[in-house]
Design a protein around this motif. Structure first.
Motif, PDB file in Angstrom:
ATOM      1  N   ASN A  69       0.903  -1.217  -0.069  1.00 12.26           N
ATOM      2  CA  ASN A  69       0.017  -0.035  -0.149  1.00 12.26           C
ATOM      3  C   ASN A  69       0.777   1.298  -0.016  1.00 12.26           C
ATOM      4  O   ASN A  69       0.402   2.219   0.281  1.00 12.26           O
ATOM      5  CB  ASN A  69      -1.017   0.117   1.160  1.00 12.26           C
ATOM      6  CG  ASN A  69      -1.940  -0.775   1.000  1.00 12.26           C
ATOM      7  OD1 ASN A  69      -3.157  -0.488   0.474  1.00 12.26           O
ATOM      8  ND2 ASN A  69      -2.230  -2.170   1.510  1.00 12.26           N
ATOM      9  N   GLY A  70       2.394   1.064  -0.022  1.00 12.20           N
ATOM     10  CA  GLY A  70       3.005   2.333  -0.191  1.00 12.20           C
ATOM     11  C   GLY A  70       3.256   2.988   1.025  1.00 12.20           C
ATOM     12  O   GLY A  70       3.133   4.388   0.955  1.00 12.20           O
ATOM     13  N   ALA A  71       3.148   2.358   2.058  1.00 13.89           N
ATOM     14  CA  ALA A  71       3.042   3.154   3.567  1.00 13.89           C
ATOM     15  C   ALA A  71       4.485   3.562   3.943  1.00 13.89           C
ATOM     16  O   ALA A  71       4.752   4.193   4.982  1.00 13.89           O
ATOM     17  CB  ALA A  71       2.267   2.434   4.489  1.00 13.89           C
ATOM     18  N   LEU A  72       5.542   3.013   3.341  1.00 14.76           N
ATOM     19  CA  LEU A  72       6.870   3.333   4.014  1.00 14.76           C
ATOM     20  C   LEU A  72       7.621   4.219   3.149  1.00 14.76           C
ATOM     21  O   LEU A  72       7.676   3.702   1.687  1.00 14.76           O
ATOM     22  CB  LEU A  72       7.535   1.953   3.988  1.00 14.76           C
ATOM     23  CG  LEU A  72       7.085   0.876   5.052  1.00 14.76           C
ATOM     24  CD1 LEU A  72       7.995  -0.225   5.075  1.00 14.76           C
ATOM     25  CD2 LEU A  72       6.907   1.433   6.529  1.00 14.76           C
ATOM     26  N   GLY A  73       7.864   5.355   3.468  1.00 14.87           N
ATOM     27  CA  GLY A  73       8.297   6.461   2.612  1.00 14.87           C
ATOM     28  C   GLY A  73       9.881   6.186   2.305  1.00 14.87           C
ATOM     29  O   GLY A  73      10.209   6.939   1.406  1.00 14.87           O
ATOM     30  N   THR A  74      10.593   5.357   3.233  1.00 17.87           N
ATOM     31  CA  THR A  74      12.075   5.105   2.743  1.00 17.87           C
ATOM     32  C   THR A  74      12.255   4.646   1.731  1.00 17.87           C
ATOM     33  O   THR A  74      13.165   4.662   0.789  1.00 17.87           O
ATOM     34  CB  THR A  74      12.693   4.364   4.112  1.00 17.87           C
ATOM     35  OG1 THR A  74      12.267   4.923   5.323  1.00 17.87           O
ATOM     36  CG2 THR A  74      14.011   3.978   3.840  1.00 17.87           C
TER      37      THR A  74
ATOM     38  N   PRO B 131       8.206   1.057  -6.526  1.00 19.77           N
ATOM     39  CA  PRO B 131       8.792  -0.013  -6.985  1.00 19.77           C
ATOM     40  C   PRO B 131       9.267  -1.068  -6.027  1.00 19.77           C
ATOM     41  O   PRO B 131       9.302  -2.284  -5.728  1.00 19.77           O
ATOM     42  CB  PRO B 131       9.798   0.291  -8.062  1.00 19.77           C
ATOM     43  CG  PRO B 131       9.251   1.715  -8.439  1.00 19.77           C
ATOM     44  CD  PRO B 131       8.861   2.362  -7.279  1.00 19.77           C
ATOM     45  N   SER B 132      10.149  -0.333  -5.150  1.00 17.51           N
ATOM     46  CA  SER B 132      11.110  -1.013  -3.978  1.00 17.51           C
ATOM     47  C   SER B 132       9.911  -1.722  -3.201  1.00 17.51           C
ATOM     48  O   SER B 132      10.080  -2.689  -2.657  1.00 17.51           O
ATOM     49  CB  SER B 132      11.965  -0.120  -3.273  1.00 17.51           C
ATOM     50  OG  SER B 132      12.816   0.450  -4.092  1.00 17.51           O
ATOM     51  N   GLN B 133       8.875  -0.847  -2.618  1.00 15.58           N
ATOM     52  CA  GLN B 133       8.060  -1.171  -1.678  1.00 15.58           C
ATOM     53  C   GLN B 133       7.099  -2.507  -2.327  1.00 15.58           C
ATOM     54  O   GLN B 133       6.673  -3.494  -1.534  1.00 15.58           O
ATOM     55  CB  GLN B 133       6.785  -0.226  -1.457  1.00 15.58           C
ATOM     56  CG  GLN B 133       7.790   0.781  -0.566  1.00 15.58           C
ATOM     57  CD  GLN B 133       6.503   1.704   0.317  1.00 15.58           C
ATOM     58  OE1 GLN B 133       5.779   1.442   1.032  1.00 15.58           O
ATOM     59  NE2 GLN B 133       6.827   3.063  -0.229  1.00 15.58           N
ATOM     60  N   ARG B 134       6.860  -2.502  -3.525  1.00 17.00           N
ATOM     61  CA  ARG B 134       6.073  -3.414  -4.288  1.00 17.00           C
ATOM     62  C   ARG B 134       7.041  -4.761  -4.152  1.00 17.00           C
ATOM     63  O   ARG B 134       6.448  -5.985  -3.820  1.00 17.00           O
ATOM     64  CB  ARG B 134       5.934  -3.189  -5.829  1.00 17.00           C
ATOM     65  CG  ARG B 134       5.234  -3.953  -6.581  1.00 17.00           C
ATOM     66  CD  ARG B 134       4.521  -3.591  -7.839  1.00 17.00           C
ATOM     67  NE  ARG B 134       5.841  -3.251  -8.718  1.00 17.00           N
ATOM     68  CZ  ARG B 134       5.438  -2.810  -9.910  1.00 17.00           C
ATOM     69  NH1 ARG B 134       4.308  -2.732 -10.277  1.00 17.00           N
ATOM     70  NH2 ARG B 134       6.576  -2.386 -10.614  1.00 17.00           N
ATOM     71  N   PHE B 135       8.031  -4.857  -4.316  1.00 11.81           N
ATOM     72  CA  PHE B 135       9.071  -5.807  -4.248  1.00 11.81           C
ATOM     73  C   PHE B 135       9.030  -6.426  -2.598  1.00 11.81           C
ATOM     74  O   PHE B 135       9.000  -7.477  -2.485  1.00 11.81           O
ATOM     75  CB  PHE B 135      10.383  -5.527  -4.662  1.00 11.81           C
ATOM     76  CG  PHE B 135      11.471  -6.635  -4.284  1.00 11.81           C
ATOM     77  CD1 PHE B 135      11.704  -7.701  -5.107  1.00 11.81           C
ATOM     78  CD2 PHE B 135      12.582  -6.526  -3.232  1.00 11.81           C
ATOM     79  CE1 PHE B 135      12.666  -8.808  -4.892  1.00 11.81           C
ATOM     80  CE2 PHE B 135      13.371  -7.322  -3.018  1.00 11.81           C
ATOM     81  CZ  PHE B 135      13.526  -8.434  -3.819  1.00 11.81           C
ATOM     82  N   LEU B 136       9.307  -5.509  -1.900  1.00 15.80           N
ATOM     83  CA  LEU B 136       9.482  -5.749  -0.459  1.00 15.80           C
ATOM     84  C   LEU B 136       7.950  -6.433   0.054  1.00 15.80           C
ATOM     85  O   LEU B 136       8.324  -7.153   1.029  1.00 15.80           O
ATOM     86  CB  LEU B 136       9.787  -4.561   0.392  1.00 15.80           C
ATOM     87  CG  LEU B 136      11.374  -4.037   0.251  1.00 15.80           C
ATOM     88  CD1 LEU B 136      11.534  -2.498   0.894  1.00 15.80           C
ATOM     89  CD2 LEU B 136      12.230  -5.117   0.877  1.00 15.80           C
TER      90      LEU B 136
ATOM     91  N   TRP C 262      -3.317  -5.269  -5.352  1.00 12.35           N
ATOM     92  CA  TRP C 262      -2.212  -5.967  -4.715  1.00 12.35           C
ATOM     93  C   TRP C 262      -2.410  -6.433  -3.056  1.00 12.35           C
ATOM     94  O   TRP C 262      -1.859  -7.290  -2.751  1.00 12.35           O
ATOM     95  CB  TRP C 262      -0.998  -4.875  -4.516  1.00 12.35           C
ATOM     96  CG  TRP C 262      -0.674  -4.671  -5.899  1.00 12.35           C
ATOM     97  CD1 TRP C 262      -0.985  -4.026  -6.818  1.00 12.35           C
ATOM     98  CD2 TRP C 262       0.652  -5.039  -6.217  1.00 12.35           C
ATOM     99  NE1 TRP C 262      -0.119  -4.024  -7.901  1.00 12.35           N
ATOM    100  CE2 TRP C 262       1.000  -4.709  -7.531  1.00 12.35           C
ATOM    101  CE3 TRP C 262       1.892  -5.526  -5.289  1.00 12.35           C
ATOM    102  CZ2 TRP C 262       2.383  -4.849  -8.101  1.00 12.35           C
ATOM    103  CZ3 TRP C 262       3.026  -5.885  -6.201  1.00 12.35           C
ATOM    104  CH2 TRP C 262       3.219  -5.501  -7.429  1.00 12.35           C
ATOM    105  N   SER C 263      -3.380  -5.848  -2.369  1.00 11.54           N
ATOM    106  CA  SER C 263      -3.813  -6.387  -0.894  1.00 11.54           C
ATOM    107  C   SER C 263      -4.348  -7.512  -0.896  1.00 11.54           C
ATOM    108  O   SER C 263      -4.267  -8.458  -0.122  1.00 11.54           O
ATOM    109  CB  SER C 263      -4.590  -5.176  -0.467  1.00 11.54           C
ATOM    110  OG  SER C 263      -3.971  -4.186  -0.277  1.00 11.54           O
ATOM    111  N   LEU C 264      -5.256  -7.636  -2.253  1.00 11.74           N
ATOM    112  CA  LEU C 264      -6.032  -9.095  -2.107  1.00 11.74           C
ATOM    113  C   LEU C 264      -4.995 -10.290  -2.564  1.00 11.74           C
ATOM    114  O   LEU C 264      -5.243 -11.452  -2.260  1.00 11.74           O
ATOM    115  CB  LEU C 264      -7.259  -9.001  -3.189  1.00 11.74           C
ATOM    116  CG  LEU C 264      -8.442  -8.237  -2.689  1.00 11.74           C
ATOM    117  CD1 LEU C 264      -9.262  -7.941  -3.885  1.00 11.74           C
ATOM    118  CD2 LEU C 264      -9.193  -9.105  -1.764  1.00 11.74           C
TER     119      LEU C 264
END
Length: 813
Positions: free
Chosen positions: A32-37, A41-46, A88-90
């Motif tokens: 959900n893109g909640a980590l600004g660090t 694209p990186s959050q999607r992978f993580l 993505w959440s589903l």
């Protein structure tokens, strides 16, 4: 001993459960893109990496992965087809539900079942925020209001959007707690979940009032204590770049109350079978409603009218005017629309907008107006839109040239306004976009450059206006009226009174049967960017030229809400069985992925000199503006030579049938056998193939070049010719009129080349061969076609430009 064993077992279960809960919280927060660090694209992978760790942990805790492993593979494949955060959440929920099914009969299975329920609620929230503009505005306004209230207590002004305030993480935590509430066995368990939720809320308030509001001061103080020089350097950086990492602190804080949830006694998962087919059917319908459909193409010769007053420049790139600053602004814009089948017309400088001037057109374009529109003109515009016409409005930052008043007065009926600011991304725009599901954004993802946004204004929305693209981790840099010489720009630094996070840069609205699109920046439509953003621009005009009652289906609020209620009712009646949750989630993600593929955009551009710049083979050049490895100079030179340049992306290889030229720069991915055959057929039929690659980057393309009888040698020639050190202006001018290669390598072949284009000291560096009716040209220098060697913003090499122009003329014959 039995008591000690039971205690050890309880502790072991608590550790296992906390690990699973932490992995799920991180996974949902990331997707959900909640980590600004991290960039999107990186959050999607993580997010999926955390899900994979969850599977590994589950396997280590003795849970079978017979179903859940297949669900994970399916989820990854389906997620890659869409940017919709609800999907993505589903995908994560599908994996958790299958894990719960695999662990049925175990206590961990009950916990995973509660997590899957929370995942459904997270997906529902993401769906509402992504598809219902009113819900998103309430979400943003509530976050800004809370941060402003806390800032009022501290005495320091702050305006934090949900992304900067950690609201996304709090939403994930709340949904997980709600899942446990729905499965709690006793009143004391309900109370324990409520205590965990209360601690989470206290953590959020503490996070906002202490961590975020004073984060830059804390970091600066720590740096000053550790290293005064480092503190000086940090003070020069944007404080927003430091505050960007603050949501990580909230994540750590929220993992503490998560540790209370393993102690909650949950009701056993129902064992009686309930048919999953109703959930699957509802999931298909829900995915259909969520998908932004698009017509194949508008009516032929759809008319587009350009308003011709304001800060405009209709020049096209021309010989003799070098440097990308001299390439003009909007001259190529109508040409690309014409190549896509539109008919364009420009009002005269003295022309006014009237019902008569709009009568033969379907879309009106207004760019950077600097004069107020008369009441009659505004009436004509909105009567035109109300009857089904499209309106595209573009402006720029900080009331440049006085355009804010004309724009905001014009847009008042749809409640969209330009702010007196510049929207700045903390990192870079392409990794900080939030893309809302819509027909216009169907091509956009978090890694390409189709939306070439630069420095522009942010947009304030009200009424029925909806966001299309926002800067999730961007800020609103207020303008300075005293800075007239520099376009009223601000200080390029985040100040605490400025809005941080979720800054809208593209918005839309409907008015009657017509559609409105508003861009806070004009960069994507300018000559130096349109070769890249043209497919996105044509999507915008396809959308605008179709009345609201036409074939474009924008998901409406009422049907979506009804479907959500039906899905929720089914899951409640099914008592949240993992199989029911999994079936519903699987139906949604597979249907959404399939519809995304089925509604792929058609080929639109047709031009007698279509030039494709290959970006399908991991080519080593930058698509961003103003970088030395960019290709804006190449695109400008193609336009000067009469070509229509266009980036070739995966899925667009059919464009080769319409193209005159294909350019490949230092490809990093080998052509498939089918691609090699298409290239040979392309050249045999009269097409030109131009490759710029050196020996060090040759590996991917070398096999195909050998088929064409080109071999790049390993002898590094360096700059060719050798650059002479001189201060003689006449000699410098003469040298600059000759080609200059940056990193040259020798070319050879088993048979003589049909034409040697450049040779120095006995080494061939550029050569040509005829392939049927077409030609193949190889330049043994990976950098020769990039801006650093050809043409930059305010610098250029005339000899290279002349060389390329002659080569392009020859390839066009």
């Amino acid at each position: 001993m039995s008591s000690d064993s039971s205690l050890a077992e309880t502790r072991y279960y608590t550790i296992k459960a906390w690990c699973l809960l932490a992995a799920a919280t991180v996974a949902y927060g990331c997707v959900n893109g909640a980590l600004g660090t991290f960039s999107f694209p990186s959050q999607r992978f993580l997010g999926f990496f955390a899900t994979a760790l969850l599977l590994v942990a589950a396997a280590g805790f003795g849970i079978s992965l017979r179903v859940s492993l297949a669900a994970f593979v399916t989820a990854v494949i389906a997620a890659l087809a869409t940017t919709d955060l609800a999907i993505w959440s589903l995908c994560i929920t599908l994996v958790l539900a299958c894990l719960a099914y695999d662990a049925r009969g175990q206590r961990l299975g009950e916990l995973l079942g509660a997590l899957a329920i929370g995942g459904v609620l997270i997906a529902f929230a993401a769906l509402l925020l992504g598809h219902l503009p009113a819900a998103w505005r309430v979400y943003v306004d509530a976050s800004v209001a809370l941060s402003s209230w806390l800032a009022g207590i501290s005495g320091a002004p702050h305006n934090l959007g949900p992304s900067a305030a950690g609201s996304g993480l709090m939403l994930v935590f709340t949904a997980i707690c709600a899942g446990f509430l729905l499965r709690a066995r006793r009143a004391t368990d309900v109370l324990l979940v409520l205590v965990a939720l209360l601690i989470g809320l206290v953590a959020l308030v503490g996070f906002l009032s202490i961590v975020v509001l004073y984060w830059p001061l804390w970091v600066s103080g720590l740096l000053e204590w550790l290293d005064p020089q480092a503190a000086f350097q940090a003070s020069r950086r944007d404080p927003a770049a430091v505050a960007l990492h603050a949501p990580l602190a909230l994540l750590v804080l929220l993992l503490l109350p998560v540790g209370l949830l393993p102690a909650v006694q949950l009701r056993p998962l129902p064992g009686r079978f309930l048919s999953p087919w109703p959930g699957a059917l509802l999931g298909v319908v829900l995915a259909w409603l969520m998908t932004p459909f698009f017509p194949t193409a508008p009516a032929k010769e759809t008319g587009v009218l350009f308003y011709n007053k304001g800060m405009l420049d209709w020049r096209v790139p021309r010989n003799g005017a070098f440097g990308l600053q001299q390439a003009g602004m909007f001259g190529l814009f109508p040409q690309y629309l014409q190549a896509a089948g539109y008919r364009t017309h420009r009002l005269s400088k003295m022309g006014r907008i009237t019902p008569q001037s709009l009568a033969q057109n379907q879309v009106l374009v207004i760019i950077n107006p600097t004069e107020m529109f008369s009441a009659q003109e505004r009436q004509a515009v909105w009567s035109f839109v109300e009857a089904g016409g499209g309106l595209l409005v573009m402006g720029d930052h900080t009331d440049l040239a006085g355009m804010m008043a004309p724009l905001n007065t014009l847009l008042a009926p749809v409640d969209i306004a330009y702010r007196f600011d510049s929207a700045f991304s903390i990192r870079q725009w392409r990794t900080d976009y939030e893309i809302f599901p819509h027909p216009l954004t169907r091509r956009l993802d978090w890694s390409n450059e189709l939306l070439r946004h630069s420095t522009g204004a942010s947009l304030a929305l009200g009424g029925g206006a909806f966001p299309l693209v926002s800067g999730k981790f961007a800020f609103s840099d207020y303008g300075v009226r005293e800075n007239e010489a520099n376009g009223y720009l601000g200080d390029y630094r985040y100040q605490t009174s400025e809005l941080l996070g979720d800054v809208v840069i593209v918005a839309g609205a409907t008015y009657g049967r017509g559609r409105v699109l508003v861009f806070g920046d004009t960069s994507a439509f300018q000559n130096i960017a349109i070769y890249n953003s043209a497919p996105f621009i044509v999507d915008a005009f396809d959308y605008l030229s179709t009345p609201a009652s036409g074939s474009i289906a924008w998901p409406r609020s009422l049907p979506l809400l009804v479907l959500l209620l039906l899905v929720a009712s089914y899951l409640v009646l099914a008592r949240w069985r993992p199989l029911a949750v999994a079936a519903t989630a699987l139906a949604v993600v597979l249907t959404a992925a399939g519809l995304r593929w089925w509604t792929a955009a058609p080929l639109r551009f047709d031009h007698q000199r279509l030039a494709l710049i290959e970006a399908t083979q991991l080519n080593r050049f930058a698509l961003a503006h103003w970088q030395r490895d960019s290709i804006g100079g190449l695109a400008v030179n193609l336009s000067r030579a009469g070509y229509l340049p266009l980036i070739l992306r995966s899925g667009d290889w059919d464009y080769l049938q319409r193209a005159r030229l294909l350019i490949s720069i230092a490809p990093g991915k080998t052509y498939t056998a089918a691609q090699r055959q298409r290239l040979r057929d392309f050249m045999t039929g009269g097409g030109g193939y131009l490759v710029g690659v050196g020996w060090e980057e040759r590996h991917a393309v070398a096999p195909f070049l050998r088929e064409l009888d080109f071999t790049i040698g390993p002898a590094p020639l360096g700059p060719v010719p050798v650059r002479l050190k001189t201060e003689d202006p006449q000699l410098i001018g003469e040298l600059r009129r000759r080609p200059q290669f940056h990193e040259a390598w020798p070319l050879a072949g088993e048979t003589p080349f049909d034409e040697v284009l450049y040779e120095d000291l006995g080494y061939v560096i550029a050569a040509q061969r005829r392939i049927g009716a077409g030609k193949a040209v190889v330049i043994a220098d990976s950098y020769f076609l990039m801006d650093r060697a050809l043409e930059e913003e305010n610098a250029w090499w005339p000899g290279n430009i002349l060389f390329v122009q002659a080569l392009l003329r020859d390839l066009a014959e």
